[in-house]
Design a protein around this motif. Structure first.
Motif, short mmCIF file in Angstrom:
data_model
loop_
_atom_site.label_atom_id
_atom_site.label_comp_id
_atom_site.label_asym_id
_atom_site.label_seq_id
_atom_site.Cartn_x
_atom_site.Cartn_y
_atom_site.Cartn_z
N PRO B 45 44.64 28.79 44.97
CA PRO B 45 44.26 29.92 46.08
C PRO B 45 42.70 30.34 46.09
N PRO B 46 42.29 30.71 47.20
CA PRO B 46 41.25 31.16 47.38
C PRO B 46 40.99 32.74 46.51
N THR B 47 39.67 32.92 46.01
CA THR B 47 39.52 34.04 45.46
C THR B 47 39.18 35.26 46.49
N ALA B 48 39.61 36.42 46.18
CA ALA B 48 39.23 37.42 46.97
C ALA B 48 38.98 38.70 46.03
N GLY B 51 42.26 41.78 47.74
CA GLY B 51 43.39 41.50 47.61
C GLY B 51 44.52 42.70 47.22
N VAL B 128 47.80 34.07 50.30
CA VAL B 128 47.90 34.17 48.81
C VAL B 128 46.49 34.17 48.16
N VAL B 129 46.09 34.88 47.64
CA VAL B 129 44.75 34.83 46.86
C VAL B 129 44.78 35.23 45.44
N THR B 130 43.64 34.77 44.91
CA THR B 130 43.58 35.32 43.36
C THR B 130 42.51 36.30 43.12
N PRO B 131 42.67 37.10 42.23
CA PRO B 131 41.47 38.12 41.90
C PRO B 131 40.42 37.51 41.80
N GLU B 132 39.13 37.92 42.31
CA GLU B 132 37.61 37.21 41.97
C GLU B 132 37.31 37.78 40.81
#
Lengths: 147, 138
Positions: B45-48, B51, B128-132
């Protein structure tokens, strides 16, 4: 007096039954392996894409505020670079732009028009920059071929 | 007179400690793990950084880098997506629809999904993202 010819037979006390722990350990090990194999350990977060609208007054796209709103359109190119008014921005500069527009006191409405060839990370990064700047009204618009 | 040294018996090894360790491991994995259906393809998933925590449950639509789609871990043809998701949304109209797309998936594979889920009656659709952990490279 007791007759010596009569012997008293005493019943032996049965030994206390021990509960075996081995089946419990077996079950626990099976559960342990099950959870280790089937669980995923990624830390996942979410960004809302469609939110439930409870208030009918917000269904027209307005933010519900009575103040004036400034709209800024961000185009997201196929290379993932956000541009507005013909100028490309990197993410810190884009965040600074949002902050600058919001400093005027007006509600800031951000429209993001992404290219279909842009990747997911580019869109999420723009949304992330807007959220960091405090933008609460962001919409992703998409062009559709007219029938 | 010959005195014999009494045979020292080895104490039986207790398995209580083993049970404790296994039990702690079991609880640990139950707490930190997430029982989600995994996609049949690789999804990063992209990072953000902004989120929100994602609750468990709901319907998970995974999108691969090439645009393949899986619903709750089962590969689904794009044309059959509506038939697959519609009954799930009908079962629970408040179900959270999670779009778990690979970070390099082109948006033409992802954005139409959001519209289709909304058209099918989904009220909450999230990406859905993953923590940056570090600034994303662009």
């Amino acid at each position: 007096m007791q007759d010596p010819s009569i012997s008293i037979l005493k019943r032996h006390k049965p030994p206390r039954a021990l509960i075996s722990l081995v089946p419990m350990i077996d079950v626990m090990l099976i559960l342990l392996v099950f959870f280790m194999v089937t669980s995923t350990y990624l830390n996942l977060d979410m960004i809302p894409a469609v939110e439930r609208v409870d208030d009918a007054s917000t269904s027209d796209g307005s933010s519900g505020s009575t103040g004036t709103a400034t709209t800024i359109m961000i185009r997201l190119g196929a290379d993932g670079v956000p541009t507005t008014q013909g100028r490309g921005f990197d993410l810190p500069a884009l965040e600074a732009l949002f902050l600058e527009r919001m400093a005027s006191g007006d509600d800031l409405r951000v429209l993001v028009l992404p290219s279909g060839a842009a990747d997911m990370q580019a869109l999420v990064s723009v949304m992330d920059a807007a959220t960091r700047a405090g933008v609460t009204n962001l919409r992703v618009v998409r062009l559709e071929v007219a029938e | 007179m010959k005195l014999s040294r009494p045979v020292t018996r080895q104490p039986p090894e207790t398995i209580v400690a083993l049970i404790d360790v296994v039990f702690f491991l079991l609880v640990f994995f139950m707490l930190i793990g997430r029982m989600d259906a995994t996609a049949p393809f690789d999804v990063a998933p992209p990072t953000a950084a902004t989120g929100a925590n994602m609750p468990a449950g709901g319907i998970t639509i995974s999108v691969s880098e090439g645009g393949n789609i899986a619903v709750d871990g089962v590969l689904v043809d794009r044309n059959a997506l509506d038939d697959t998701v519609k009954p799930l949304i009908a079962q629970d109209a408040n179900a959270l629809v999670r779009i778990n797309a690979h970070r390099e998936t082109e948006l033409r594979h992802v954005l139409p999904l959001v519209n289709r889920m909304e058209a099918l009656g989904a009220q909450d659709v999230v990406l859905v993202v993953t923590p940056e952990t570090s600034p994303p490279s662009q």
